[in-house]
Write a protein that holds these residues in place. Structure first.
Motif, PDB file in Angstrom:
ATOM      1  N   GLU A   7       0.835  -1.204   0.000  1.00  0.00           N
ATOM      2  CA  GLU A   7       0.000   0.000   0.000  1.00  0.00           C
ATOM      3  C   GLU A   7       0.872   1.258   0.000  1.00  0.00           C
ATOM      4  O   GLU A   7       0.603   2.217  -0.715  1.00  0.00           O
ATOM      5  CB  GLU A   7      -0.922   0.015   1.213  1.00  0.00           C
ATOM      6  N   GLN A   8       1.911   1.244   0.818  1.00  0.00           N
ATOM      7  CA  GLN A   8       2.801   2.411   0.898  1.00  0.00           C
ATOM      8  C   GLN A   8       3.555   2.625  -0.416  1.00  0.00           C
ATOM      9  O   GLN A   8       3.703   3.765  -0.871  1.00  0.00           O
ATOM     10  CB  GLN A   8       3.775   2.251   2.064  1.00  0.00           C
ATOM     11  N   ILE A   9       4.005   1.548  -1.022  1.00  0.00           N
ATOM     12  CA  ILE A   9       4.681   1.667  -2.321  1.00  0.00           C
ATOM     13  C   ILE A   9       3.691   2.169  -3.372  1.00  0.00           C
ATOM     14  O   ILE A   9       4.033   3.015  -4.205  1.00  0.00           O
ATOM     15  CB  ILE A   9       5.321   0.328  -2.728  1.00  0.00           C
ATOM     16  N   GLY A  10       2.452   1.673  -3.306  1.00  0.00           N
ATOM     17  CA  GLY A  10       1.409   2.162  -4.215  1.00  0.00           C
ATOM     18  C   GLY A  10       1.203   3.660  -4.050  1.00  0.00           C
ATOM     19  O   GLY A  10       1.034   4.384  -5.034  1.00  0.00           O
ATOM     20  N   ASP A  11       1.227   4.128  -2.801  1.00  0.00           N
ATOM     21  CA  ASP A  11       1.090   5.568  -2.541  1.00  0.00           C
ATOM     22  C   ASP A  11       2.245   6.350  -3.170  1.00  0.00           C
ATOM     23  O   ASP A  11       2.046   7.418  -3.749  1.00  0.00           O
ATOM     24  CB  ASP A  11       1.050   5.848  -1.037  1.00  0.00           C
ATOM     25  N   ILE A  12       3.444   5.803  -3.060  1.00  0.00           N
ATOM     26  CA  ILE A  12       4.619   6.474  -3.637  1.00  0.00           C
ATOM     27  C   ILE A  12       4.486   6.556  -5.151  1.00  0.00           C
ATOM     28  O   ILE A  12       4.706   7.603  -5.762  1.00  0.00           O
ATOM     29  CB  ILE A  12       5.918   5.747  -3.225  1.00  0.00           C
ATOM     30  N   TYR A  13       4.130   5.435  -5.773  1.00  0.00           N
ATOM     31  CA  TYR A  13       3.943   5.428  -7.226  1.00  0.00           C
ATOM     32  C   TYR A  13       2.835   6.394  -7.639  1.00  0.00           C
ATOM     33  O   TYR A  13       2.951   7.095  -8.641  1.00  0.00           O
ATOM     34  CB  TYR A  13       3.628   4.026  -7.744  1.00  0.00           C
ATOM     35  N   ARG A  14       1.739   6.412  -6.866  1.00  0.00           N
ATOM     36  CA  ARG A  14       0.629   7.327  -7.172  1.00  0.00           C
ATOM     37  C   ARG A  14       1.124   8.774  -7.147  1.00  0.00           C
ATOM     38  O   ARG A  14       0.836   9.552  -8.051  1.00  0.00           O
ATOM     39  CB  ARG A  14      -0.504   7.136  -6.163  1.00  0.00           C
ATOM     40  N   ASP A  15       1.885   9.121  -6.125  1.00  0.00           N
ATOM     41  CA  ASP A  15       2.403  10.487  -6.013  1.00  0.00           C
ATOM     42  C   ASP A  15       3.361  10.833  -7.147  1.00  0.00           C
ATOM     43  O   ASP A  15       3.521  11.998  -7.499  1.00  0.00           O
ATOM     44  CB  ASP A  15       3.091  10.687  -4.661  1.00  0.00           C
ATOM     45  N   ALA A  16       3.991   9.791  -7.725  1.00  0.00           N
ATOM     46  CA  ALA A  16       4.911   9.997  -8.845  1.00  0.00           C
ATOM     47  C   ALA A  16       4.208   9.849 -10.190  1.00  0.00           C
ATOM     48  O   ALA A  16       4.869   9.847 -11.231  1.00  0.00           O
ATOM     49  CB  ALA A  16       6.068   9.008  -8.751  1.00  0.00           C
TER      50      ALA A  16
END
Length: 146
Positions: A7-16
């Protein structure tokens, strides 16, 4: 723990703005959480996180060319949340989640050209907002953002 990391990695990718990767991470989180939930259905924490992952996957698909998949995710999340609400009618968290799900689903339906259905879900979100404003002292009305 792996689901949380996904989920946290998904958040990072989303922000990028890396949507393909975002969706993959949230889907991994959802699958992992689903396994946990099936092994321990009495633990609502897994279900809460599954709903969040489905919402995020739905949003990801909403802005890609796979909007039908986004629709499926929101519908699955709404059904899960309805079951959760039935299990504890006093809990306001399912109402809060439904507000978010209804809002995001309405946006997707509008993008897909289904204005009538989008209007219905926005109305449901507004009704929930009014109910939460009345019953939940911590709720801040979000109708303006619809």
């Amino acid at each position: 723990m792996l689901a949380s990391f996904a989920e946290q990695i998904g958040d990072i990718y989303r922000d990028a703005d890396k949507l393909e990767e975002t969706i993959q991470e949230y889907e991994y989180a959802y699958r992992s959480l689903k396994i946990l939930y099936e092994n321990d259905p009495e633990n609502p924490k897994h279900l809460h996180h599954m709903l969040g992952a489905l919402n995020n996957i739905g949003i990801g698909y909403s802005v890609t060319d796979q909007q039908e998949k986004g629709k499926e995710c929101f519908e699955k999340a709404l059904a899960l949340n309805e079951n959760l609400a039935k299990s504890n009618p006093e809990d306001l968290n399912p109402l809060r989640r439904n507000f978010l799900l209804f809002s995001n689903y309405a946006n997707l339906l509008e993008e897909m050209g289904d204005s009538e259905m989008a209007k219905e879900y926005r109305k449901k979100a507004e009704e929930l907002d009014a109910k939460l404003t009345e019953e939940d002292p911590e709720w801040t009305s979000l109708v303006e953002e619809l």
